[in-house]
Every structure is written in structure tokens, then in C-alpha cells.
Scaffold this motif. Structure first.
Motif, PDB file in Angstrom:
ATOM      1  N   VAL A  51       0.864  -1.174   0.000  1.00  0.00           N
ATOM      2  CA  VAL A  51       0.000   0.000   0.000  1.00  0.00           C
ATOM      3  C   VAL A  51       0.906   1.230   0.000  1.00  0.00           C
ATOM      4  O   VAL A  51       1.699   1.424   0.918  1.00  0.00           O
ATOM      5  N   HIS A  66      -1.132  -1.085  -4.320  1.00  0.00           N
ATOM      6  CA  HIS A  66      -2.347  -0.292  -4.137  1.00  0.00           C
ATOM      7  C   HIS A  66      -1.904   1.137  -3.828  1.00  0.00           C
ATOM      8  O   HIS A  66      -1.254   1.376  -2.816  1.00  0.00           O
ATOM      9  N   LEU A 112      -9.679  -0.223   2.003  1.00  0.00           N
ATOM     10  CA  LEU A 112      -8.814  -1.116   1.225  1.00  0.00           C
ATOM     11  C   LEU A 112      -8.675  -2.465   1.916  1.00  0.00           C
ATOM     12  O   LEU A 112      -8.822  -3.513   1.288  1.00  0.00           O
TER      13      LEU A 112
END
Length: 96
Positions: A37, A57, A89
Motif C-alpha cells: 500500500v 495499491h 482497502l
């Protein structure tokens, strides 16, 4: 098993980026599902090599544009936005 690393920027040549690339590549080759992330937006590719099975992400949260007193005032707002975004997420990833 799913593993997620959260980092501000993965496109630098620093030590944290290198360690995350090494650990992520190792773990994905051992059969883990690895997610990275990235908090801040970037149009660059990661500096280090990452296995193609690793999923990135990008949250594209750009708190760095805010400067001085504005940044201090908006800290709580920014923190809330970050936590809400990452919670969404992780909820999505847990259903996959």
C-alpha cells in the motif's frame, strides 16, 4: 496468508524500500499473497525489483502539498482520511 506493507513512497532508493522489496519477493515466492500500500501519489516505477505477483495499491493521498500552519490544522482531518481510506482497502482485501 495475506501480507500487506504500508509505505509512504516505494519509488526511492532508500533502505526501507530495499528491505520491503527483498521481503516481499521472498514471501511471494513462498506462496504468500503480498500487497504493498503506497500512500503518496507517484508516476514513477518502483526503484527496486518486485515480483509480478506482488499487488500494489496506490492511495494517492497527497498531504505533502499542505504547508505550515495549514498542515498542522489539518493533521486530524488528514489522519481521519488516511484511516478511512486504508480501512476500506483492507476490508476489500479481506473479501478477496
Amino acid at each position: 496468508m495475506k501480507i500487506a506493507y504500508c509505505i509512504g513512497n516505494i519509488h526511492n532508493s532508500g533502505g526501507i524500500e530495499r528491505v520491503i522489496s527483498l521481503k516481499s519477493n521472498y514471501l511471494v515466492n513462498k506462496g504468500y499473497e503480498v500487497h504493498i500500500v503506497v500512500i503518496y501519489p507517484s508516476s514513477e516505477k518502483p526503484f527496486f525489483h518486485f515480483d509480478s505477483h506482488i499487488k500494489f495499491h496506490y492511495l494517492n493521498l497527497d498531504f505533502e502539498k499542505e504547508i505550515g500552519i495549514i498542515k498542522h490544522i489539518n493533521f486530524k482531518k488528514n489522519k481521519k482520511i488516511f484511516l478511512q481510506t486504508i480501512a476500506k482497502l483492507f476490508e476489500k482485501l479481506s473479501r478477496i
